[in-house]
Design a protein around this motif. Structure first.
Motif, short mmCIF file in Angstrom:
data_model
loop_
_atom_site.label_atom_id
_atom_site.label_comp_id
_atom_site.label_asym_id
_atom_site.label_seq_id
_atom_site.Cartn_x
_atom_site.Cartn_y
_atom_site.Cartn_z
N SER A 394 0.79 -1.23 0.00
CA SER A 394 0.00 0.00 0.00
C SER A 394 0.82 1.28 0.00
N TYR A 395 1.85 1.34 0.83
CA TYR A 395 2.68 2.54 0.91
C TYR A 395 3.92 2.43 0.03
N GLY A 396 3.94 1.47 -0.87
CA GLY A 396 5.11 1.23 -1.69
C GLY A 396 5.12 2.03 -2.98
N ASP A 397 5.95 1.58 -3.91
CA ASP A 397 6.13 2.28 -5.18
C ASP A 397 5.04 1.87 -6.18
N SER A 398 5.16 2.45 -7.39
CA SER A 398 4.08 2.33 -8.37
C SER A 398 4.57 1.75 -9.69
N SER A 399 3.62 1.38 -10.53
CA SER A 399 3.96 0.89 -11.87
C SER A 399 2.94 1.43 -12.86
N LEU A 400 3.39 1.62 -14.09
CA LEU A 400 2.53 1.93 -15.22
C LEU A 400 2.61 0.76 -16.18
N LEU A 401 1.50 0.11 -16.40
CA LEU A 401 1.46 -1.10 -17.23
C LEU A 401 0.79 -0.81 -18.56
N ILE A 402 1.56 -1.00 -19.64
CA ILE A 402 1.06 -0.80 -21.00
C ILE A 402 1.37 -2.07 -21.79
N PRO A 403 0.40 -2.97 -21.93
CA PRO A 403 0.70 -4.26 -22.59
C PRO A 403 0.91 -4.11 -24.10
#
Length: 403
Positions: A394-403
């Motif tokens: 929850s308080y961690g990092d993020s990702s942007l997923l573009i398949p």
């Protein structure tokens, strides 16, 4: 068959020290893993807008976390925790938080064996010289406990009672007590509609500056509401996902949002898995009203396995147009409905084209959702994140997923 998926196939080793116990001091300085057509890069979240096409539609969940934990002490000293799950009376969230004097909630009760009968009472803090109290009484009910809450403050709404007496429910895997800072850091900067017992955590990285940069890039923004339930933390305990009951969550979508989606040919960028679940559920709601045009809104519900038992005969735009027409016939400016949709490998996405999301627990339904989007590459993505010191959950990092 999707139902035959073994949850053990979606496991990975998550060291305890990789779970972020606290957020970074600056939200948008978190790491951003960018996955684009098989290639992985690292950046900072503040640079997110540069990866998005101008004119795209981005959809946010504007739910706000409520202080859903209520701690009562019996005269014996026993601590009883009443965890609010879902309104019962009034059933509508908006009416619930404006109610005065009493209300009823479906709850989880901690240390329930110590609460056999009678009312629990706590003094409401901050009420001045005159003392006011909140009382809880168990009502007979099947399933989760049904608890009646009453308070004797002459003017206080339930929203004000919760603000005074409740505690914000941070995720159990943080293994710490809620702190004052969580009241700010565990809400998105655009949260508005009270009702969740957990934050839509992909949105925690956004700052006013990032939102302004999205606007400058020409990315259009829409909001919807899905109130996140405690079931989001419920582990999959069955061997096969067919044995895991998905929790029902309540959604609210504006008629103008449906129109905006149609203008964008039914394509959107989803901020978080809750937005994914809501957007994808809209397709199947359109299918339902196409087949049952007279269905009442309170019966409009996407079941767990509906996507796998429904042949998609409608295009995305057609489904959304049926939903728009349904709302117009009933003169609805907002659609209130519910979903228990299970998105797992084998699912065909209809609306979501990109996902912004955090890194999820092993063997979780959220990891299944990610795998349904990027396929088996989820293992490569998560291995990369572990190898490059990303912070998880929850308080961690993020990702942007573009398949």
């Amino acid at each position: 068959m999707v139902e035959d998926i073994k949850i053990s196939d979606y496991n990975y080793n998550l060291p305890d020290e990789r779970i972020a116990r606290y957020p970074l001091p600056q939200r948008d300085k978190s790491k951003l893993l960018v996955y684009r057509q098989g290639k992985i890069d690292t950046d900072e979240f503040c640079h997110l807008p540069q990866y998005l096409p101008s004119g795209a539609l981005m959809v946010f969940n504007n739910t706000r976390v409520i202080q859903a934990r209520l701690h009562f002490h019996k005269p014996t000293g026993a601590l009883i925790e009443v965890f609010l799950l879902e309104p019962h009376l009034p059933a509508a969230y908006e009416e619930m938080f404006q109610s005065r004097g009493q209300c009823e909630w479906h709850c989880l009760v901690g240390n329930a064996k110590k609460w056999k009968e009678g009312a629990l009472r706590m003094e409401l803090p901050g009420t001045g010289d005159e003392k006011y109290f909140l009382e809880a009484t168990m009502q007979p009910d099947s399933g989760e406990a049904l608890v009646r809450l009453t308070w004797n403050h002459p003017t206080a709404t339930f929203a004000e009672v919760l603000e005074a007496a409740g505690e914000l429910p941070i995720p159990p895997y943080l293994n710490r007590h809620t702190e004052a800072s969580d009241k700010v850091t565990y809400q998105t900067v655009y949260s508005k509609i009270k009702g969740s017992v957990a934050a839509p955590t992909a949105g925690l990285h956004f700052t006013p500056e990032v939102l302004e940069a999205l606007d400058a890039k020409g990315v259009q923004r829409e909001e919807l509401t899905l109130h996140v339930g405690a079931g989001t933390f419920k582990p999959v305990k069955s061997t096969y996902i067919s044995g895991h009951p998905m929790h029902t969550e309540h959604v609210c979508v504006k008629r103008s949002t449906i129109a905006h989606l149609i203008e964008h040919q039914g394509e959107a960028i989803a901020v978080g898995t809750t937005s994914v679940r809501t957007l994808e559920s809209l397709y199947y709601m359109g299918v339902i009203v196409a087949e049952h045009p007279d269905i009442s809104p309170d019966m409009l519900h996407v079941t767990q396995w509906q996507p796998y038992h429904t042949s998609p005969t409608l295009t995305t735009v057609e489904a959304l147009q049926h939903l728009a027409g349904y709302m117009d016939r009933l003169h609805l400016s907002q659609l209130h409905a519910s979903t228990a949709i299970m998105i797992a490998p084998g699912y065909q996405y209809h609306i979501v084209r990109m996902i912004i999301t955090n890194f999820h627990q092993p063997q979780s339904t959220l990891l299944l959702l990610v795998s349904a989007f990027v396929g088996d590459r989820w293992r490569e993505i998560y291995s990369y994140a572990l190898d490059h010191d990303y912070r998880f959950l929850s308080y961690g990092d993020s990702s942007l997923l573009i398949p």
